[in-house]
Each structure stands twice: as C-alpha cells, then as structure tokens.
Write a protein that holds these residues in place. Structure first.
Motif, PDB file in Angstrom:
ATOM      1  N   ASP A   1     -13.758  -1.266  -2.839  1.00  0.00           N
ATOM      2  CA  ASP A   1     -12.362  -1.374  -3.256  1.00  0.00           C
ATOM      3  C   ASP A   1     -11.399  -0.796  -2.232  1.00  0.00           C
ATOM      4  O   ASP A   1     -10.227  -0.608  -2.506  1.00  0.00           O
ATOM      5  CB  ASP A   1     -12.158  -0.725  -4.607  1.00  0.00           C
ATOM      6  CG  ASP A   1     -12.446   0.781  -4.589  1.00  0.00           C
ATOM      7  OD1 ASP A   1     -12.766   1.313  -3.515  1.00  0.00           O
ATOM      8  OD2 ASP A   1     -12.361   1.403  -5.651  1.00  0.00           O
TER       9      ASP A   1
ATOM     10  N   ARG B   1      -0.215   1.394  -3.797  1.00  0.00           N
ATOM     11  CA  ARG B   1      -1.551   1.993  -3.682  1.00  0.00           C
ATOM     12  C   ARG B   1      -1.546   3.117  -2.649  1.00  0.00           C
ATOM     13  O   ARG B   1      -2.314   3.105  -1.687  1.00  0.00           O
ATOM     14  CB  ARG B   1      -2.586   0.933  -3.255  1.00  0.00           C
ATOM     15  CG  ARG B   1      -2.766  -0.239  -4.196  1.00  0.00           C
ATOM     16  CD  ARG B   1      -3.505   0.178  -5.460  1.00  0.00           C
ATOM     17  NE  ARG B   1      -3.879  -0.947  -6.274  1.00  0.00           N
ATOM     18  CZ  ARG B   1      -3.083  -1.523  -7.168  1.00  0.00           C
ATOM     19  NH1 ARG B   1      -1.877  -1.096  -7.337  1.00  0.00           N
ATOM     20  NH2 ARG B   1      -3.502  -2.538  -7.890  1.00  0.00           N
TER      21      ARG B   1
ATOM     22  N   SER C   1      -4.868   4.738  -1.480  1.00  0.00           N
ATOM     23  CA  SER C   1      -5.899   3.962  -0.801  1.00  0.00           C
ATOM     24  C   SER C   1      -6.260   4.626   0.526  1.00  0.00           C
ATOM     25  O   SER C   1      -5.386   4.981   1.312  1.00  0.00           O
ATOM     26  CB  SER C   1      -5.405   2.536  -0.531  1.00  0.00           C
ATOM     27  OG  SER C   1      -6.285   1.859   0.341  1.00  0.00           O
TER      28      SER C   1
ATOM     29  N   GLN D   1      -5.619   1.752   3.356  1.00  0.00           N
ATOM     30  CA  GLN D   1      -4.237   1.284   3.478  1.00  0.00           C
ATOM     31  C   GLN D   1      -4.156  -0.140   4.029  1.00  0.00           C
ATOM     32  O   GLN D   1      -3.274  -0.484   4.802  1.00  0.00           O
ATOM     33  CB  GLN D   1      -3.410   2.245   4.340  1.00  0.00           C
ATOM     34  CG  GLN D   1      -3.145   3.580   3.682  1.00  0.00           C
ATOM     35  CD  GLN D   1      -2.242   3.460   2.470  1.00  0.00           C
ATOM     36  OE1 GLN D   1      -1.115   2.989   2.572  1.00  0.00           O
ATOM     37  NE2 GLN D   1      -2.729   3.852   1.314  1.00  0.00           N
TER      38      GLN D   1
ATOM     39  N   VAL E   1      -9.692   3.245  -3.107  1.00  0.00           N
ATOM     40  CA  VAL E   1      -8.570   3.600  -3.980  1.00  0.00           C
ATOM     41  C   VAL E   1      -9.001   4.757  -4.867  1.00  0.00           C
ATOM     42  O   VAL E   1     -10.011   4.696  -5.557  1.00  0.00           O
ATOM     43  CB  VAL E   1      -8.134   2.399  -4.846  1.00  0.00           C
ATOM     44  CG1 VAL E   1      -7.069   2.815  -5.839  1.00  0.00           C
ATOM     45  CG2 VAL E   1      -7.620   1.282  -3.957  1.00  0.00           C
TER      46      VAL E   1
ATOM     47  N   PHE F   1       0.817  -1.212   0.000  1.00  0.00           N
ATOM     48  CA  PHE F   1       0.000   0.000   0.000  1.00  0.00           C
ATOM     49  C   PHE F   1       0.852   1.264   0.000  1.00  0.00           C
ATOM     50  O   PHE F   1       0.471   2.263  -0.610  1.00  0.00           O
ATOM     51  CB  PHE F   1      -1.008  -0.010   1.147  1.00  0.00           C
ATOM     52  CG  PHE F   1      -2.182  -0.889   0.834  1.00  0.00           C
ATOM     53  CD1 PHE F   1      -3.194  -0.443   0.019  1.00  0.00           C
ATOM     54  CD2 PHE F   1      -2.235  -2.183   1.309  1.00  0.00           C
ATOM     55  CE1 PHE F   1      -4.262  -1.261  -0.318  1.00  0.00           C
ATOM     56  CE2 PHE F   1      -3.296  -3.011   0.985  1.00  0.00           C
ATOM     57  CZ  PHE F   1      -4.314  -2.553   0.172  1.00  0.00           C
TER      58      PHE F   1
END
Length: 80
Positions: free
Chosen positions: A72, A35, A38, A41, A75, A31
């Motif tokens: 999701d 990502r 996000s 996380q 994100v 993460f």
C-alpha cells in the motif's frame, strides 16, 4: 489502462485543486493533503505489487506465514 486504475486516476483527479494540472502535480498534492502519512509519497507501480507476489510464490518466502502483507505504499493511519 484497466478500468479500476482509471477509476482511481479519476478519483484522485477529482480531488485536485486544479484537475487540469500535470499528473505529477496532482499526485504530489494528493499525497501532501490526502495521505501525508504515506512513506513513499507516490503511487505504487504494478511491478512493485508483482515483486511481492513473486516473492510470496517463491521458496524465499518459506518462513513467511500467517501474515497479512500489504502493498500500500506504507500508509500509516496512526503512529503509536
């Protein structure tokens, strides 16, 4: 664990700088690097998806229509 979850776990592990690291460390690195936008996380849990499905199947969602709802983890590819 279902095959699709194993594939996701294997993919995240393959991206880790140390695939032998504890799962929590691999997830945190994923993460942080892969990502960063996000909101959670962390990986979402199956019961979090089930909660949305239960809501949508209940009378509580009667005013929710014509919407694409995503589970999701928040994100956000871009912020505009």
């Amino acid at each position: 664990m279902p095959p699709s979850l194993l594939a996701i776990a294997d993919e995240v592990k393959s991206l880790a700088s140390d695939p032998a690291a504890p799962p929590e460390q691999i997830e945190a690195e994923f993460f942080a690097k892969g990502r960063p936008s996000s909101l959670l996380q962390r990986m979402i849990e199956p019961d979090e998806i089930a909660n949305l499905v239960a809501y949508l199947a209940s009378p509580l969602s009667s005013a929710t229509n014509g919407a694409a709802l995503r589970v999701d983890g928040g994100v956000t590819p871009t912020i505009s």
